[in-house]
Design an enzyme around this catalytic site. Structure first.
Site, PDB file in Angstrom:
ATOM      1  N   LYS A  40       0.844  -1.211   0.000  1.00 56.29           N
ATOM      2  CA  LYS A  40       0.000   0.000   0.000  1.00 56.29           C
ATOM      3  C   LYS A  40       0.877   1.258   0.000  1.00 56.29           C
ATOM      4  O   LYS A  40       2.071   1.181   0.308  1.00 56.29           O
ATOM      5  CB  LYS A  40      -0.912  -0.024   1.225  1.00 56.29           C
ATOM      6  CG  LYS A  40      -0.165  -0.031   2.553  1.00 56.29           C
ATOM      7  CD  LYS A  40      -1.074  -0.400   3.702  1.00 56.29           C
ATOM      8  CE  LYS A  40      -0.299  -0.416   5.008  1.00 56.29           C
ATOM      9  NZ  LYS A  40      -1.092  -0.988   6.110  1.00 56.29           N
ATOM     10  N   ARG A 138     -10.847  -1.082  13.854  1.00 54.29           N
ATOM     11  CA  ARG A 138     -10.886  -0.371  12.568  1.00 54.29           C
ATOM     12  C   ARG A 138     -11.866  -1.021  11.604  1.00 54.29           C
ATOM     13  O   ARG A 138     -12.324  -0.390  10.670  1.00 54.29           O
ATOM     14  CB  ARG A 138      -9.468  -0.358  11.987  1.00 54.29           C
ATOM     15  CG  ARG A 138      -9.210   0.634  10.910  1.00 54.29           C
ATOM     16  CD  ARG A 138      -7.734   0.797  10.635  1.00 54.29           C
ATOM     17  NE  ARG A 138      -7.091  -0.394  10.092  1.00 54.29           N
ATOM     18  CZ  ARG A 138      -5.850  -0.426   9.618  1.00 54.29           C
ATOM     19  NH1 ARG A 138      -5.110   0.680   9.630  1.00 54.29           N
ATOM     20  NH2 ARG A 138      -5.322  -1.530   9.162  1.00 54.29           N
ATOM     21  N   TYR A 263      15.466  30.308   7.978  1.00 54.76           N
ATOM     22  CA  TYR A 263      14.305  31.062   8.465  1.00 54.76           C
ATOM     23  C   TYR A 263      14.286  31.121   9.984  1.00 54.76           C
ATOM     24  O   TYR A 263      14.612  30.144  10.667  1.00 54.76           O
ATOM     25  CB  TYR A 263      13.020  30.396   7.985  1.00 54.76           C
ATOM     26  CG  TYR A 263      12.819  30.473   6.494  1.00 54.76           C
ATOM     27  CD1 TYR A 263      12.695  31.699   5.846  1.00 54.76           C
ATOM     28  CD2 TYR A 263      12.753  29.309   5.735  1.00 54.76           C
ATOM     29  CE1 TYR A 263      12.505  31.765   4.476  1.00 54.76           C
ATOM     30  CE2 TYR A 263      12.563  29.357   4.360  1.00 54.76           C
ATOM     31  CZ  TYR A 263      12.434  30.595   3.732  1.00 54.76           C
ATOM     32  OH  TYR A 263      12.253  30.650   2.392  1.00 54.76           O
ATOM     33  N   MET A 312      11.912  24.441   2.390  1.00 57.57           N
ATOM     34  CA  MET A 312      11.161  23.584   1.472  1.00 57.57           C
ATOM     35  C   MET A 312      12.071  22.829   0.508  1.00 57.57           C
ATOM     36  O   MET A 312      11.846  21.654   0.222  1.00 57.57           O
ATOM     37  CB  MET A 312      10.142  24.420   0.680  1.00 57.57           C
ATOM     38  CG  MET A 312       9.196  23.571  -0.158  1.00 57.57           C
ATOM     39  SD  MET A 312       8.162  24.518  -1.274  1.00 57.57           S
ATOM     40  CE  MET A 312       7.085  25.363  -0.151  1.00 57.57           C
TER      41      MET A 312
END
Ligand code: PLP
Length: 368
Positions: A40, A138, A263, A312
């Site tokens: 998955k 679940r 930053y 980023m």
């Protein structure tokens, strides 16, 4: 017109398919069970098609996926191994499940009746496994409801139940609970009528496979350990990391003492510092929350600390003690030198989340 060569990727994930095969062998060596390879979330970020193609050649019993989109990708890439849906389906997904003969797990009578109806409308039979909720909360039938649910589902002519499964919420955290869970699952399975029709009995994820024994299971569902990360410390099983996250140094500069970096200026140099800027950031999935948790990267045979906030697209490393570094040098963010578990720990999360958070901007490069 002259041909301009394409530049190498700025950040990439090396996927070692030989290590993947090695880890599958390790999973197989742990008890005499068939394997459902859990692929998955794009094979935990390693790349669904490449991982599935590699594992299919090793004769596994099933691929486990989370949803029909992943099942469709496997079918479209020519996978012949049965595909199992690990969670409940939405009503609108079920027609496609029936048409492709993917195996659903049955969590409720409503789900079972809908599959039966869809199958009969197509003149086909859906093979499915029944899910028992032995503590995960679940999905699935409660153990006390399972014998009667199984009888009711067996009466539906559009369904054929060939397996039973359950899931472990804390095989890596709570040994006492998990031991009891194995015992109650085994007891339930042993009590079921026409048990021999349930060819596939499964409970264990990676931690369950490595740490526990069952009297009834025939199949295990490892995910994380296939990718080379042990979910529990178990010295006996040598796993090899499959993914190495890498980038390169873009810029090297000498900064004076007292100069802020990144930053927020949370880091200010306290000595003349040689700073390398590396072409990877949280936009690639390297977790920003490692800031302040002393993250390190590996360059030219040695660890060096990152400085200031993760941005980023770039991070800064202290290369003051690495005078031999050059722009273009390869940097490992995690892999065989820095375990992904270490990055996860510094980020306050788990390796599963680090892997699945590596974004599409990171090119997957396969070898082995
Ligand atoms: C994801 C998942 C697994 C695999 O778990 P790992 O801890 O990665 O081995 C197994 N079973 C189910 C039902 C899952 O959802």
């Amino acid at each position: 017109m002259s041909l301009v060569p394409e530049s190498p990727p700025r950040s990439w994930a090396e996927i070692d398919l030989a290590a993947l095969r090695h880890n599958l062998k390790a999973a197989r060596g742990h008890g005499d069970q068939q394997i459902m390879a859990v692929v998955k979330a794009s094979a935990y970020g390693h790349g669904l098609e490449a991982v599935a193609n590699t594992l299919e050649k090793e004769d596994i019993a099933f691929f486990g996926v989370a949803n029909v989109g992943e099942a469709r990708r496997l079918s479209e890439s020519g996978i012949r191994t049965p595909i199992y849906l690990l969670g409940g389906t939405f009503p609108a997904e079920r027609e496609e499940v029936v048409a492709h003969q993917w195996l659903p797990c049955l969590n409720t009578m409503e789900e079972a009746q809908h599959f039966d109806q869809l199958a009969r409308a197509r003149g086909s039979i859906v093979e499915a496994h029944i899910t028992v909720d032995t503590g995960m909360g679940r999905g699935g039938f409660l153990p006390s409801d399972t014998p009667s649910a199984l009888t009711a589902i067996r009466a539906l002519s559009g369904l054929r139940v060939t397996g039973i499964g359950s899931h472990l919420p804390c095989a890596d955290e709570d040994n006492g609970f998990t031991t009891k869970q194995f015992e109650s699952f085994d007891t339930l399975v042993e009590s079921l009528p026409k048990r021999e029709e349930l060819t596939h009995v499964h409970l264990a994820n990676s931690a369950g496979l490595l740490g526990y024994q069952s009297r009834t299971t025939t199949l295990a569902r490892p995910g994380l350990m296939l990718y080379g990360v042990p979910p529990i410390t178990n010295g006996q099983v040598p796993l090899k990391p499959v993914m190495a996250l890498k980038s390169r140094i873009a810029v090297i500069r000498n900064l004076p003492s007292g100069h802020g970096i990144s930053y927020g200026r949370t880091f200010v140099t306290t000595r003349p510092t040689k700073v390398g800027t590396i072409g990877i950031g949280y936009g690639d999935g390297y977790p920003r929350v490692t800031t302040g948790q002393t993250p390190e990267v590996f360059v030219r045979g040695q660890r060096v600390p990152l400085l200031g906030r993760i941005t980023m697209d770039q991070v800064m490393a202290d290369l003051t003690d690495k005078p031999e570094c050059n722009p273009g040098d390869e940097v490992e963010l995690f892999g065989s030198n820095i375990p992904v578990e270490e990055v996860a720990l510094r980020a306050g999360t788990i390796p599963w989340e680090i892997f699945t958070g590596i974004t599409p901007r990171v090119e997957r490069v396969y070898r082995g």
